[in-house]
Design an enzyme around this catalytic site. Structure first.
Site, PDB file in Angstrom:
ATOM      1  N   HIS A 130      49.157  34.123  69.809  1.00 32.69           N
ATOM      2  CA  HIS A 130      47.791  34.470  69.384  1.00 32.69           C
ATOM      3  C   HIS A 130      47.561  35.972  69.543  1.00 32.69           C
ATOM      4  O   HIS A 130      47.011  36.625  68.635  1.00 32.69           O
ATOM      5  CB  HIS A 130      46.783  33.678  70.219  1.00 32.69           C
ATOM      6  N   GLU A 131      47.959  36.522  70.680  1.00 34.61           N
ATOM      7  CA  GLU A 131      47.759  37.962  70.907  1.00 34.61           C
ATOM      8  C   GLU A 131      48.619  38.797  69.962  1.00 34.61           C
ATOM      9  O   GLU A 131      48.187  39.858  69.481  1.00 34.61           O
ATOM     10  CB  GLU A 131      48.060  38.313  72.366  1.00 34.61           C
ATOM     11  N   HIS A 134      46.844  39.155  66.724  1.00 32.63           N
ATOM     12  CA  HIS A 134      45.865  40.243  66.746  1.00 32.63           C
ATOM     13  C   HIS A 134      46.549  41.588  66.485  1.00 32.63           C
ATOM     14  O   HIS A 134      46.010  42.443  65.777  1.00 32.63           O
ATOM     15  CB  HIS A 134      45.158  40.286  68.101  1.00 32.63           C
ATOM     16  N   GLU A 199      39.029  35.652  65.676  1.00 31.77           N
ATOM     17  CA  GLU A 199      39.669  34.699  66.579  1.00 31.77           C
ATOM     18  C   GLU A 199      40.253  33.520  65.813  1.00 31.77           C
ATOM     19  O   GLU A 199      41.353  33.051  66.121  1.00 31.77           O
ATOM     20  CB  GLU A 199      38.658  34.215  67.633  1.00 31.77           C
TER      21      GLU A 199
END
Length: 307
Positions: A130-131, A134, A199
């Site tokens: 997930h990071e 980003h 998100e």
């Protein structure tokens, strides 16, 4: 379209800086504030990642101090087609994580010891993916710059209560008080608008990177439960950094958490479960295992149940 929206919201944060300056010091105050905003933007572009990591006393780790964690990040970065980011561990009992950096070539992933204690390797891989999403989407620059500007707006508004203009230029005390309350709240709402849609995008891309949406869904459920019971005192001292994290780290005891900077966790989990059905994933099988004795949870930077 997302890029245009983000640019407009960042411009709104900068304009808000000018409005606060005008409320506290008239036209001169506005010009000074806009000048500070430009300088803050430039400074944040080059240094916002260092500021965010320093705020949480994050310690950089490598193959020697956390071999399995670094190996996991490298494998996921390769899957995502990204350069290897720097890896940091935060000595913090709350399970959480964030990414920062002005571009993929200068990025970092920071993970709390609480997260490493609570999550399985597959779930931790989902969070890291997930990071990395980003980073790949270049959200890290946007969020760290917006956190820096929002923090500066809050400081400027509070500073104005004690050091407002002098003589005829001094604003009404009620105006100064309202500015000190409303300006940080407005900055937080703008941050919320920047953060929330990103998100969902990072969840979907992160699930694709790790290959198992349910691993990330399980991680989000555990992190949300941990955040609800374990305060993050560093985050409470630096509330403008809350949108950086995968789950809002604030306890909700202060005004800073009246509005969430993140979508509802249950909605994110439902979206990941739907994605898992699309992908035909019945259960997490990312294949990351905790090994002994050289695991990220045995790092010399921390002590825990395996260390």
């Amino acid at each position: 379209m997302n890029t245009v929206k983000t640019a407009m919201l960042l411009a709104a944060l900068t304009a808000l800086f000018g409005v606060v300056g005008y409320m506290l010091g008239g036209a001169t105050g506005m010009m000074i504030a806009l000048g500070i905003a430009v300088a803050t933007n430039l400074y944040a572009y080059w240094n916002s990642d260092r500021l965010a990591l320093a705020a949480y006393n994050a310690i950089e780790v490598d193959e020697r101090t956390a071999p399995d964690l670094v190996r996991m990040v490298r494998e996921l970065a390769n899957r995502a087609g990204l350069p290897m980011p720097r890896v940091y561990i935060m000595q913090n009992p709350q399970p959480n994580a964030f990414a920062t950096g002005r571009n993929p070539e200068n990025a970092a992933v920071a993970i709390t010891t609480g997260l490493l204690d609570m999550l399985s390797p597959d779930e931790a891989a989902g969070v890291i993916a997930h990071e990395l999403a980003h980073i790949k989407n270049r959200d890290t620059l946007t969020m760290t710059v917006s956190a820096t500007i929002a923090g500066a707006i809050a400081s400027l508004a509070q500073f104005g209560i004690f050091f407002g203009g002098r003589g005829n230029d001094r604003p009404n005390a009620i105006v100064m008080l309202l500015t000190a309350i409303i300006a940080p709240l407005a900055a937080m709402i703008i941050q919320m608008a920047i953060s929330r849609s990103r998100e969902y995008d990072a969840d979907r891309m992160g699930a694709a990177i790790v290959g198992q949406p349910l691993a990330l869904a399980s991680a989000l459920a555990k992190i949300a439960g941990g955040v609800a019971h374990v305060p993050n005192m560093d985050a409470e001292r630096h509330p403008a950094t809350a949108p950086l994290f995968i789950i809002n780290p604030l306890s909700g005891r202060g005004m800073d958490n009246l509005f969430s900077t993140h979508p509802a966790t249950e909605n994110r989990i439902a979206a990941l479960q739907a994605l898992a059905q699309e992908m035909g994933a019945a259960a997490p099988q990312a294949g990351f295992t905790r090994t002994a004795p050289s695991s990220p949870w045995n790092s010399s930077t921390r002590r825990g149940p395996w260390g």
